[in-house]
Each structure stands twice: as structure tokens, then as C-alpha cells.
Design an enzyme around this catalytic site. Structure first.
Site, PDB file in Angstrom:
ATOM      1  N   GLY A 155       0.745  -1.249   0.003  1.00 53.46           N
ATOM      2  CA  GLY A 155       0.033   0.123  -0.299  1.00 53.46           C
ATOM      3  C   GLY A 155       0.770   1.161  -0.087  1.00 53.46           C
TER       4      GLY A 155
ATOM      5  N   GLU B 271       4.386  -6.402   1.668  1.00 52.78           N
ATOM      6  CA  GLU B 271       3.707  -6.407   0.051  1.00 52.78           C
ATOM      7  C   GLU B 271       3.652  -5.523  -1.072  1.00 52.78           C
ATOM      8  OE1 GLU B 271      -0.272  -8.306   1.386  1.00 52.78           O
ATOM      9  OE2 GLU B 271       1.053 -10.581   1.471  1.00 52.78           O
ATOM     10  N   PRO B 272       4.290  -5.011  -1.256  1.00 50.49           N
ATOM     11  CA  PRO B 272       4.790  -3.751  -2.094  1.00 50.49           C
ATOM     12  C   PRO B 272       4.046  -4.225  -3.645  1.00 50.49           C
ATOM     13  CG  PRO B 272       6.613  -4.041  -1.950  1.00 50.49           C
ATOM     14  CD  PRO B 272       6.466  -5.037  -0.638  1.00 50.49           C
ATOM     15  N   GLY B 273       3.369  -2.970  -4.213  1.00 50.61           N
ATOM     16  CA  GLY B 273       2.946  -3.688  -5.505  1.00 50.61           C
ATOM     17  C   GLY B 273       3.371  -2.428  -6.175  1.00 50.61           C
ATOM     18  N   ARG B 274       2.334  -1.575  -6.556  1.00 54.70           N
ATOM     19  CA  ARG B 274       2.304  -0.360  -6.582  1.00 54.70           C
ATOM     20  C   ARG B 274       3.510   0.120  -6.800  1.00 54.70           C
ATOM     21  NH1 ARG B 274      -2.270   2.628  -7.906  1.00 54.70           N
ATOM     22  NH2 ARG B 274      -3.204   2.031  -5.776  1.00 54.70           N
TER      23      ARG B 274
ATOM     24  N   ARG C 135      -7.766   3.178 -14.423  1.00 52.97           N
ATOM     25  CA  ARG C 135      -7.751   3.774 -13.407  1.00 52.97           C
ATOM     26  C   ARG C 135      -8.964   5.039 -13.063  1.00 52.97           C
ATOM     27  NH1 ARG C 135      -4.072   5.019 -10.894  1.00 52.97           N
ATOM     28  NH2 ARG C 135      -4.201   4.505  -8.767  1.00 52.97           N
TER      29      ARG C 135
ATOM     30  N   CYS D 287     -16.386   3.539 -26.313  1.00 57.52           N
ATOM     31  CA  CYS D 287     -17.409   4.234 -26.828  1.00 57.52           C
ATOM     32  C   CYS D 287     -17.623   4.911 -25.319  1.00 57.52           C
ATOM     33  CB  CYS D 287     -17.891   3.528 -27.564  1.00 57.52           C
ATOM     34  SG  CYS D 287     -20.132   3.532 -28.094  1.00 57.52           S
ATOM     35  N   GLU D 288     -17.618   5.207 -24.682  1.00 51.94           N
ATOM     36  CA  GLU D 288     -18.595   5.804 -23.035  1.00 51.94           C
ATOM     37  C   GLU D 288     -18.304   7.031 -22.827  1.00 51.94           C
ATOM     38  OE1 GLU D 288     -19.460   3.479 -19.435  1.00 51.94           O
ATOM     39  OE2 GLU D 288     -18.501   2.277 -21.796  1.00 51.94           O
TER      40      GLU D 288
ATOM     41  N   TYR E  93      -1.412  -1.366 -11.952  1.00 54.54           N
ATOM     42  CA  TYR E  93      -3.053  -1.513 -12.501  1.00 54.54           C
ATOM     43  C   TYR E  93      -3.226  -0.503 -13.629  1.00 54.54           C
ATOM     44  CZ  TYR E  93      -2.653  -2.760  -7.369  1.00 54.54           C
ATOM     45  OH  TYR E  93      -2.119  -3.543  -6.293  1.00 54.54           O
TER      46      TYR E  93
HETATM   47  C1  PLP Z   1      -3.882  -8.189   0.464  1.00 53.68           C
HETATM   48  C2  PLP Z   1      -2.547  -7.231  -0.601  1.00 53.68           C
HETATM   49  N1  PLP Z   1      -1.338  -6.865  -0.423  1.00 53.68           N
HETATM   50  C3  PLP Z   1      -0.574  -6.014  -1.264  1.00 53.68           C
HETATM   51  C4  PLP Z   1      -1.257  -5.535  -2.310  1.00 53.68           C
HETATM   52  C5  PLP Z   1      -0.882  -4.137  -2.444  1.00 53.68           C
HETATM   53  O1  PLP Z   1      -0.727  -2.730  -2.941  1.00 53.68           O
HETATM   54  P1  PLP Z   1      -0.176  -1.871  -3.604  1.00 53.68           P
HETATM   55  O2  PLP Z   1      -0.157  -2.087  -4.874  1.00 53.68           O
HETATM   56  O3  PLP Z   1      -1.359   0.128  -3.476  1.00 53.68           O
HETATM   57  O4  PLP Z   1       1.597  -2.437  -2.603  1.00 53.68           O
HETATM   58  C6  PLP Z   1      -2.826  -4.827  -2.166  1.00 53.68           C
HETATM   59  C7  PLP Z   1      -3.596  -4.045  -3.155  1.00 53.68           C
HETATM   60  O5  PLP Z   1      -4.286  -3.427  -2.111  1.00 53.68           O
HETATM   61  C8  PLP Z   1      -3.526  -6.091  -1.349  1.00 53.68           C
HETATM   62  O6  PLP Z   1      -4.318  -6.092  -1.403  1.00 53.68           O
HETATM   63  N1  LYS Z   2      -6.772  -1.441  -8.319  1.00 54.61           N
HETATM   64  C1  LYS Z   2      -6.792  -0.511  -8.095  1.00 54.61           C
HETATM   65  C2  LYS Z   2      -5.849  -0.540  -6.524  1.00 54.61           C
HETATM   66  C3  LYS Z   2      -6.346  -1.773  -5.732  1.00 54.61           C
HETATM   67  C4  LYS Z   2      -5.022  -2.906  -5.245  1.00 54.61           C
HETATM   68  C5  LYS Z   2      -5.822  -4.176  -4.979  1.00 54.61           C
HETATM   69  N2  LYS Z   2      -5.870  -4.892  -3.189  1.00 54.61           N
HETATM   70  C6  LYS Z   2      -5.706   0.599  -7.930  1.00 54.61           C
HETATM   71  O1  LYS Z   2      -5.451   0.829  -9.075  1.00 54.61           O
HETATM   72  O2  LYS Z   2      -5.290   1.921  -7.437  1.00 54.61           O
END
Ligand code: PLP
Ligand code: LYS
Length: 440
Positions: free
Chosen positions: A248, A290-293, A330, A361-362, A390
Site C-alpha cells: 500500500g 507486499e508492495p505492488g504499486r 483507473r 464508446c463511453e 494496475y
Molecule cells: C493483500 C494485499 N497485499 C498487497 C497489495 C498491494 O498494494 P499496493 O499495490 O498498493 O502496494 C494489495 C492491494 O491493495 C493487497 O490487497
Molecule cells: N487497482 C487499484 C488498487 C487495488 C489494490 C489491490 N488490493 C488501483 O489501481 O489503484
């Protein structure tokens, strides 16, 4: 103009990423095109890992693959020594196909099927993050088929929910994910799991939200979880070997965003856990995040070709590009904001305001409102920054628009890592009517 990672302006006045001219990339691979700055992904991965190492804490940094998953991405993640969080059979399948070490894969999901769980267990994944009582029953049934005990974390909803710049505490823990921490559900789950011979309760997981810019929510979540751990030590002699505090961490999409460095989040999380551990006199658990973004978000840029324009007198000018909500949902879904430039004319004054429309088309298919650009012409290349998280992973085929290609750039070289979908790909699963078609 804010240039992310290795982005530069070259001698042709073009945007360059990873030492590669983006205008050339648009010509070679077509548009829309997702480009990833590999050096920036590596830098982010290393900063999370090194922050833990510096503090002398055992840790796993698991890339939340929902942000962007592909075979090449998973190989890059493996190369950087991170772990991997997957949330579906599809993400797990991709991870296995990429050769990712299964002992570093964590399976998430609030409705894992029997088959997804079996697939994960057949591949001996590092752990299953258990979300609900139905899943415990499925795992109990499955556990008799395997020799090793199934390693699990229990996911709790800590009653802390973070939203971008602030966080709220929710007494009622109103979330579809995990076991309530404050309503007795988690105790029921622990008791059940501890009584299942074939399952090993490794620890506790919580995740408080996404695109978070301060550490207070993480510290509060750790506090809530450890208050409970104190009780569980007494009542069940259960001390977690692992505490996973989720992902997050926020990134800079626009000048309004002020992200913190990875090290700061890690330091605050570790300090919070250490404080409770010392109070309790227990061993420091392994800390997982658990970093994603924050690993891929600002490393991604999308290139588009400009097409039609429409002026609504005295109101605005619409500039349409060859993608839209099909490759970046997004803005439509969350009113997300982005910055962008003309990649082929970056040095020119960006002082005319236009609004960037997608081709779906939106009416809501608008990528950016009121964006400063030079006077735009058809065939200009628009580069939208920070689309790495994302974007591709939420891309879709609305209006039967094929998904774009993905290119990795690093040290002056470009590598195609996901091919552009073709029209043929779009009909590959379509079946014709069984009845004979009579032309009218
Ligand atoms: C359980 C869990 N872990 C990790 C993430 C990754 O979040 P972010 O991409 O914001 O770091 C998410 C998405 O919010 C999640 O639901
Ligand atoms: N998909 C979302 C975040 C979801 C996070 C996953 N739990 C975004 O683009 O910001």
C-alpha cells in the site's frame, strides 16, 4: 515536468527512457505501448530489501503481482530476490511458468477455489494466506493428501483502513477480506487451525489499503495485531513466526502526491514491531511486506498516438488517443490523475490546455482532464507517466480493443516482453452458432 527514474530528454528533443528513444519505440512496436524502466524497478526492489537488511531484521519483500504480472516481470522479481504475492490461479500459473521459486510464492484471495488451493499445494508454495472459514475447511480436507504440513498465515482485518493521505479506524471491520480482529472471528480461526494436524500456523497477515502516504496506519495496525498476540500467547501459546503487514505504499502520480522513501516505511514498521516484541519478551518474528504499486508504478509509461481532435467552443478541446479505458481504467474507476507530455516534442512549451479522450464508446473514457501540452497534431506521441501499476493488469478488451504490447527498457536496449494482442487473438475463444446460418 517531473522525469521519473532514468527518463531524460535526448538531443532530438524526444523523451528517452532506459537510454531508449520513446519515439523510436512507438515506431518499432506501435501504440498504445506500455514501457517499463527496469533500472527503476530494480532500484525500488533493492531499497525495500536493503532497508530491512540495514535494520538486521529477517524479512520477505513479496511483490504484489496484481500490480503487473507477466513472465518477464516475475523473472525480474526472482532475480532481485523478492518473494511473490499471487491472488489467483492465473497469477500462480504465470509464476510457475516463469520458473519463480515456489517456496517464495504466497497465495492470497478471499475466495480461493479447491483447485487453486490444490495447485498451490502441488507446487509447494511458501504459504497460503487464509482468508475465511470456508477456506480452512477446504485446506483441512486437502491437508491429508500431503506429507508436509501446509504453512499458513491468517489474514485479519485490523479495523484500520487507510485512504491515500489519511486513515480511518473502522470499529465494525467492514471488509470482505480476512477474519475480524476485534469480534472473536480470529480466535475461532486460530483454535480451528491449531487443531488441524496437517496445517502449520506460521503467522498473521493484515493489509490496510493502497496509495498510502504516511506510516501512522501501519503503526496502528501493528499495535492492534500485537495487542491480540499478547492474548494469544497466553491463551494458545501461539507466537507468530511471521507478521505480514501488507502493501500500500504510495507513489507520485502528480505534483499533489508526496511519497515517502521505502526506507522510511520499513523503519517505522520495524520499530513498531520491535517495541511490542521487546515488551512481550518474545523473539522478533520475520516481517513480511507486499508492495505492488511502489515497485512498478512510476517505472511504467504508456505511449499513445494522437488522432482526432474536437473543439467545443468556449469550453474545451478534446484530443483523442488510440487507447483509453481499455488499457488504463483507473481514471474512469477511481478518478485517478496522471501527468503526460508529448514524447516527440518534449522541449516545446506545454502551455495549451487540452483534455485527453480515449477511443472507447463511453463518455467517461477520459484519461486526463485539462492537461498542458503544446499545440497538438495528429500523429504526435503522448507519453502518460506512472502507468506501471494496475494499468496492463487491469486492461480489458472493451469494444474488442486488443491489449497493447509491453516493452522493458534498460541500458539502451528494448525487449518486447508481452506481445500486442491481434484481432485474431480476440476471436480465438469464440465459437460459431451450431445452427446453419442462412443469409437473409
Ligand atoms: C493483500 C494485499 N497485499 C498487497 C497489495 C498491494 O498494494 P499496493 O499495490 O498498493 O502496494 C494489495 C492491494 O491493495 C493487497 O490487497
Ligand atoms: N487497482 C487499484 C488498487 C487495488 C489494490 C489491490 N488490493 C488501483 O489501481 O489503484
Amino acid at each position: 515536468m517531473f522525469l521519473h527514474g532514468t527518463s531524460e530528454i535526448n538531443e532530438h528533443g524526444h523523451l528517452e527512457i532506459g537510454g531508449v528513444d520513446t519515439v523510436t519505440l512507438a515506431k518499432d512496436y506501435g501504440t498504445p505501448l506500455y514501457i517499463y524502466d527496469v533500472a527503476l524497478i530494480r532500484e525500488r526492489a533493492r531499497s525495500f530489501k536493503q532497508a530491512f537488511e540495514k535494520m538486521g531484521v529477517r524479512a520477505q519483500v513479496a511483490y504484489a503481482s496484481k500490480a503487473f504480472s507477466s513472465i518477464a516481470m516475475f523473472q525480474l522479481v526472482a532475480e532481485e530476490g523478492l518473494s511473490l504475492d499471487v491472488v489467483s490461479g492465473g497469477e500462480l500459473y504465470t509464476a510457475i511458468a516463469s520458473g519463480f521459486p515456489s517456496s517464495r510464492i504466497h497465495l492470497h484471495g478471499n475466495n480461493k477455489s479447491y483447485h487453486e488451493l490444490k495447485m498451490a499445494l502441488d507446487h509447494e508454495v511458501g504459504c497460503i494466506v487464509v482468508d475465511n472459514f470456508y477456506e480452512i475447511e477446504l485446506l483441512k480436507g486437502l491437508s491429508t493428501q500431503y506429507k508436509r504440513k501446509i504453512p499458513v498465515l491468517l489474514r485479519v482485518t485490523p479495523g484500520v483502513e487507510a485512504h491515500t493521505h489519511d486513515y480511518i479506524t473502522t470499529g465494525q471491520e467492514d471488509s470482505k477480506f480476512g477474519f475480524g480482529l476485534l469480534n472473536g472471528q480470529i480466535e475461532q480461526a486460530i483454535e480451528t487451525i491449531l487443531n488441524i494436524e496437517g496445517i502449520h500456523l506460521l503467522g498473521i497477515h493484515c493489509h490496510i489499503g493502497s496509495q498510502i502516504f504516511d506510516t501512522a496506519g501501519f503503526v496502528l495496525a501493528a499495535e492492534r495485531v500485537f495487542e491480540k498476540i499478547k492474548e494469544w500467547k497466553e491463551s494458545y501459546s501461539f507466537i507468530p513466526e511471521v507478521v505480514n503487514l501488507g502493501g500500500g505504499f504510495g507513489i507520485r502520480y502528480t505534483e499533489d502526491d508526496e511519497p515517502l522513501p521505502a526506507t522510511y516505511y520499513v523503519e517505522q514498521i520495524v520499530e513498531a514491531v520491535k517495541k511490542h516484541v521487546n515488551e512481550m519478551g518474545i523473539n522478533m518474528p520475520e516481517i513480511w511486506i507486499e508492495p505492488g504499486r511502489s515497485l512498478v508504478g512510476d517505472a511504467g509509461t504508456t505511449l499513445y498516438t494522437v488522432g482526432s481532435k474536437k473543439t467545443v467552443p468556449n469550453i474545451r478541446e478534446y484530443v483523442a488517443i488510440d487507447g483509453g479505458m481499455s488499457d488504463n481504467i483507473r481514471p474512469a474507476l477511481y478518478q485517478a490523475k496522471y501527468e503526460a507530455v508529448l514524447a516527440n516534442r518534449v522541449t516545446e512549451k506545454h502551455d495549451k490546455e487540452v483534455s485527453i479522450a480515449g477511443k472507447c464508446c463511453e463518455s467517461g473514457d477520459m484519461l486526463i482532464w485539462d492537461l498542458p501540452l503544446p499545440e497538438v497534431k495528429a500523429e504526435d506521441i503522448l507519453a502518460v507517466f506512472c502507468t506501471g501499476a494496475y494499468g496492463y493488469s487491469m486492461a480489458n478488451n472493451y469494444n474488442r480493443i486488443p491489449r497493447p504490447a509491453v516493452v522493458f527498457v534498460e541500458n539502451g536496449e528494448a525487449q518486447l516482453v508481452v506481445k500486442r494482442e491481434s484481432f485474431e487473438d480476440l476471436i480465438v475463444n469464440d465459437l460459431p452458432l451450431k445452427t446453419k446460418i442462412t443469409q437473409k
